[in-house]
Design a protein around this motif. Structure first.
Motif, PDB file in Angstrom:
ATOM      1  N   ALA A   1     -11.850   4.242  21.268  1.00 58.27           N
ATOM      2  CA  ALA A   1     -12.137   5.675  21.253  1.00 58.27           C
ATOM      3  C   ALA A   1     -13.619   5.877  20.996  1.00 58.27           C
ATOM      4  CB  ALA A   1     -11.307   6.382  20.169  1.00 58.27           C
ATOM      5  N   GLY A   2     -14.068   7.089  21.300  1.00 62.32           N
ATOM      6  CA  GLY A   2     -15.425   7.480  20.952  1.00 62.32           C
ATOM      7  C   GLY A   2     -15.439   8.169  19.603  1.00 62.32           C
ATOM      8  N   GLY A   3     -16.388   7.818  18.758  1.00 60.04           N
ATOM      9  CA  GLY A   3     -16.477   8.420  17.433  1.00 60.04           C
ATOM     10  C   GLY A   3     -17.165   9.785  17.478  1.00 60.04           C
ATOM     11  N   LEU A   4     -16.696  10.692  16.646  1.00 58.46           N
ATOM     12  CA  LEU A   4     -17.270  12.036  16.556  1.00 58.46           C
ATOM     13  C   LEU A   4     -17.945  12.290  15.224  1.00 58.46           C
ATOM     14  CD1 LEU A   4     -14.368  14.132  18.166  1.00 58.46           C
ATOM     15  CD2 LEU A   4     -16.476  13.329  19.268  1.00 58.46           C
ATOM     16  N   ARG A   5     -17.994  11.303  14.374  1.00 61.23           N
ATOM     17  CA  ARG A   5     -18.602  11.460  13.058  1.00 61.23           C
ATOM     18  C   ARG A   5     -19.571  10.301  12.813  1.00 61.23           C
ATOM     19  NH1 ARG A   5     -16.637  15.627  13.700  1.00 61.23           N
ATOM     20  NH2 ARG A   5     -15.263  16.869  12.364  1.00 61.23           N
TER      21      ARG A   5
ATOM     22  N   PHE B   1      -8.279   7.408   8.045  1.00 55.62           N
ATOM     23  CA  PHE B   1      -7.035   8.128   8.342  1.00 55.62           C
ATOM     24  C   PHE B   1      -7.424   9.577   8.598  1.00 55.62           C
ATOM     25  CE2 PHE B   1      -5.672   4.347   6.294  1.00 55.62           C
ATOM     26  CZ  PHE B   1      -4.396   4.078   6.765  1.00 55.62           C
ATOM     27  N   ALA B   2      -7.380   9.993   9.857  1.00 54.20           N
ATOM     28  CA  ALA B   2      -7.905  11.313  10.205  1.00 54.20           C
ATOM     29  C   ALA B   2      -7.377  11.724  11.574  1.00 54.20           C
ATOM     30  CB  ALA B   2      -9.431  11.284  10.214  1.00 54.20           C
ATOM     31  N   PRO B   3      -7.472  13.016  11.902  1.00 48.87           N
ATOM     32  CA  PRO B   3      -7.055  13.477  13.232  1.00 48.87           C
ATOM     33  C   PRO B   3      -7.996  12.987  14.324  1.00 48.87           C
ATOM     34  CG  PRO B   3      -7.022  15.283  11.643  1.00 48.87           C
ATOM     35  CD  PRO B   3      -7.751  14.146  10.990  1.00 48.87           C
ATOM     36  N   ILE B   4      -7.462  12.929  15.543  1.00 48.86           N
ATOM     37  CA  ILE B   4      -8.249  12.630  16.723  1.00 48.86           C
ATOM     38  C   ILE B   4      -7.970  13.687  17.782  1.00 48.86           C
ATOM     39  CG2 ILE B   4      -8.215  10.149  16.250  1.00 48.86           C
ATOM     40  CD1 ILE B   4      -6.157   9.868  18.499  1.00 48.86           C
ATOM     41  N   ALA B   5      -8.840  13.771  18.780  1.00 50.82           N
ATOM     42  CA  ALA B   5      -8.664  14.698  19.899  1.00 50.82           C
ATOM     43  C   ALA B   5      -8.435  13.899  21.163  1.00 50.82           C
ATOM     44  CB  ALA B   5      -9.891  15.590  20.043  1.00 50.82           C
ATOM     45  N   ALA B   6      -7.530  14.389  22.030  1.00 47.95           N
ATOM     46  CA  ALA B   6      -7.196  13.653  23.246  1.00 47.95           C
ATOM     47  C   ALA B   6      -7.142  14.596  24.438  1.00 47.95           C
ATOM     48  CB  ALA B   6      -5.853  12.941  23.084  1.00 47.95           C
ATOM     49  N   GLY B   7      -7.640  14.126  25.573  1.00 47.31           N
ATOM     50  CA  GLY B   7      -7.608  14.890  26.817  1.00 47.31           C
ATOM     51  C   GLY B   7      -8.059  14.021  27.968  1.00 47.31           C
ATOM     52  N   ASP B   8      -7.921  14.527  29.179  1.00 44.57           N
ATOM     53  CA  ASP B   8      -8.205  13.733  30.369  1.00 44.57           C
ATOM     54  C   ASP B   8      -9.670  13.802  30.781  1.00 44.57           C
ATOM     55  OD1 ASP B   8      -5.607  12.607  31.158  1.00 44.57           O
ATOM     56  OD2 ASP B   8      -4.994  14.696  31.326  1.00 44.57           O
ATOM     57  N   VAL B   9     -10.568  13.618  29.839  1.00 38.47           N
ATOM     58  CA  VAL B   9     -11.998  13.652  30.109  1.00 38.47           C
ATOM     59  C   VAL B   9     -12.667  12.534  29.314  1.00 38.47           C
ATOM     60  CG1 VAL B   9     -14.122  15.020  29.962  1.00 38.47           C
ATOM     61  CG2 VAL B   9     -11.946  16.171  30.414  1.00 38.47           C
ATOM     62  N   VAL B  10     -13.580  11.806  29.959  1.00 39.32           N
ATOM     63  CA  VAL B  10     -14.418  10.861  29.225  1.00 39.32           C
ATOM     64  C   VAL B  10     -15.565  11.657  28.613  1.00 39.32           C
ATOM     65  CG1 VAL B  10     -15.929   8.859  29.369  1.00 39.32           C
ATOM     66  CG2 VAL B  10     -13.845   8.939  30.743  1.00 39.32           C
ATOM     67  N   LEU B  11     -15.613  11.759  27.304  1.00 38.54           N
ATOM     68  CA  LEU B  11     -16.675  12.501  26.619  1.00 38.54           C
ATOM     69  C   LEU B  11     -17.780  11.533  26.219  1.00 38.54           C
ATOM     70  CD1 LEU B  11     -17.711  15.163  25.373  1.00 38.54           C
ATOM     71  CD2 LEU B  11     -16.535  14.520  23.264  1.00 38.54           C
ATOM     72  N   ASP B  12     -18.968  11.749  26.789  1.00 36.27           N
ATOM     73  CA  ASP B  12     -20.112  10.906  26.451  1.00 36.27           C
ATOM     74  C   ASP B  12     -21.334  11.792  26.227  1.00 36.27           C
ATOM     75  OD1 ASP B  12     -21.573   8.615  25.931  1.00 36.27           O
ATOM     76  OD2 ASP B  12     -22.075   8.270  28.038  1.00 36.27           O
TER      77      ASP B  12
ATOM     78  N   ALA C   1     -11.245  16.510  13.844  1.00 33.61           N
ATOM     79  CA  ALA C   1     -11.128  15.298  14.651  1.00 33.61           C
ATOM     80  C   ALA C   1     -12.338  14.394  14.434  1.00 33.61           C
ATOM     81  CB  ALA C   1     -10.990  15.649  16.127  1.00 33.61           C
ATOM     82  N   VAL C   2     -12.083  13.101  14.232  1.00 37.93           N
ATOM     83  CA  VAL C   2     -13.174  12.149  14.009  1.00 37.93           C
ATOM     84  C   VAL C   2     -13.378  11.230  15.205  1.00 37.93           C
ATOM     85  CG1 VAL C   2     -12.760  12.193  11.522  1.00 37.93           C
ATOM     86  CG2 VAL C   2     -11.738  10.373  12.922  1.00 37.93           C
ATOM     87  N   ALA C   3     -12.499  11.317  16.204  1.00 35.75           N
ATOM     88  CA  ALA C   3     -12.620  10.465  17.385  1.00 35.75           C
ATOM     89  C   ALA C   3     -12.000  11.187  18.570  1.00 35.75           C
ATOM     90  CB  ALA C   3     -11.941   9.112  17.169  1.00 35.75           C
ATOM     91  N   VAL C   4     -12.395  10.758  19.764  1.00 36.50           N
ATOM     92  CA  VAL C   4     -11.890  11.370  20.993  1.00 36.50           C
ATOM     93  C   VAL C   4     -11.461  10.277  21.956  1.00 36.50           C
ATOM     94  CG1 VAL C   4     -14.214  11.504  21.997  1.00 36.50           C
ATOM     95  CG2 VAL C   4     -12.403  13.032  22.833  1.00 36.50           C
ATOM     96  N   GLU C   5     -10.327  10.484  22.623  1.00 39.70           N
ATOM     97  CA  GLU C   5      -9.799   9.501  23.568  1.00 39.70           C
ATOM     98  C   GLU C   5      -8.973  10.208  24.632  1.00 39.70           C
ATOM     99  OE1 GLU C   5      -6.413   9.492  23.409  1.00 39.70           O
ATOM    100  OE2 GLU C   5      -5.714   8.642  21.514  1.00 39.70           O
ATOM    101  N   MET C   6      -8.238   9.427  25.473  1.00 38.66           N
ATOM    102  CA  MET C   6      -7.662  10.008  26.681  1.00 38.66           C
ATOM    103  C   MET C   6      -6.150   9.866  26.831  1.00 38.66           C
ATOM    104  SD  MET C   6     -10.567   8.902  29.488  1.00 38.66           S
ATOM    105  CE  MET C   6      -9.676   9.721  30.810  1.00 38.66           C
ATOM    106  N   GLU C   7      -5.452   9.259  25.903  1.00 40.96           N
ATOM    107  CA  GLU C   7      -4.019   9.028  26.098  1.00 40.96           C
ATOM    108  C   GLU C   7      -3.134   9.483  24.948  1.00 40.96           C
ATOM    109  OE1 GLU C   7      -6.556   6.703  28.455  1.00 40.96           O
ATOM    110  OE2 GLU C   7      -6.252   6.285  26.314  1.00 40.96           O
ATOM    111  N   GLY C   8      -3.695   9.682  23.773  1.00 40.02           N
ATOM    112  CA  GLY C   8      -2.887   9.876  22.575  1.00 40.02           C
ATOM    113  C   GLY C   8      -1.943  11.050  22.625  1.00 40.02           C
TER     114      GLY C   8
END
Length: 291
Positions: A80-84, A154-165, A182-189
């Motif tokens: 995943a990509g980190g948001l923090r 241990f924290a929430p994550i965000a998920a969607g069909d986009v590669v966030l860079d 959300a502390v991370a972002v990914e595409m399948e969760g």
């Protein structure tokens, strides 16, 4: 039986490193799962599948795996990509909540978020947190990797069909405003969590290793092995969690299971040390989206 799903081959390979006596189990619609036991723990059988990128395929194959194996627990494991800023490359995130960030209502002057989220089961949350005592889960890492001392959040994550860079794009701002925990972002969760919730509330957890910081530096992080490190650490935590659970009988019987495919089992050796380059991972695409 425990089912572990991944989106990418690099993530699947990281999980398979911990399994022995693997065989290929073919679903009657063609989906392939590697089924084996955790090394040193013959009572813990695991089926591993790869979904490809995106929420839709993750949801479909989660449902398929649940119906095929009736697992006691399901996991989605990967990068995943980190948001923090406090998260470093290789740190692991156990998703206490999975936000689907794309739902909403588009009006003339604004986008009104209509969030949907799924929470981690209490039992898995408690088991996972105990693994952090004295960093016990790191025992599943190679010796050189333990020296990096990866942490677990241990924290929430965000998920969607986009590669966030990007840290400054419209989507980045929307996630920051509407899913600020959300502390991370990914595409399948979200697809995985939704399907697991519909499958008689099967206990499910999303475990992600941080491979980049979603800030425009993904390509450079990938070149120095960020994906490989993140996948390795997430897999190590997932296997540690699997071993902490009570062994379950294999629910796939000889009478109900399809014949095993003639495809050979997969045996992989993956290590990252020093300044190893992982150039072969650059440019991998699924459905046109670079990972």
């Amino acid at each position: 039986m425990i089912v572990i799903l991944t989106a990418l081959n690099i993530e699947q390979d990281a999980v398979l490193e911990h399994l022995v006596d693997t065989t290929v189990h073919e679903h009657d619609k063609g989906t392939l799962f590697d089924v084996g036991t955790i090394a040193g723990h013959p009572g813990h059988r695991v089926a591993v599948g790869v979904t490809g990128a995106g929420t839709t395929t993750a949801a479909a194959l989660t449902e398929r795996a649940q119906a095929e194996f009736s697992p006691a627990v399901m996991m989605f494991v990967g990068i995943a990509g980190g948001l923090r800023g406090k998260l470093d490359i290789g740190d692991v995130v156990v998703a206490t909540k999975v936000h689907s960030y794309q739902g909403g209502r588009s009006e003339d002057e604004e986008f009104l978020v209509r969030p949907r989220s799924w929470e981690l089961s209490h039992r898995l949350d408690q088991k996972a947190r105990r693994l952090c005592r004295a960093h016990a889960w790191r025992d599943w890492l190679p010796e050189h990797a333990r020296a990096d001392e990866p942490d677990v959040a241990f924290a929430p994550i965000a998920a969607g069909d986009v590669v966030l860079d990007s840290a400054t794009s419209e989507l980045a701002h929307r996630i920051r405003r509407s899913f600020n925990d959300a502390v991370a972002v990914e595409m399948e969760g979200s697809g995985f969590a939704h399907a697991a919730a519909l499958a008689d509330q099967v206990p499910a957890v999303v475990i992600r290793g941080i491979s980049d910081l979603a800030d425009g530096t993904k390509a450079s992080k990938d070149r120095i092995g960020g994906q490989l490190i993140a996948a390795r650490n997430a897999a190590a935590f997932a296997i540690a969690l699997a071993v902490s659970l009570e062994p379950q009988p294999d629910s796939t019987t000889a009478a109900s299971a399809p014949q095993a495919s003639s495809l050979p089992p997969i045996h992989n050796t993956m290590t990252v040390s020093g300044n190893a380059q992982v150039g072969e991972q650059i440019g991998v695409q699924f459905n046109g989206l670079p990972r």
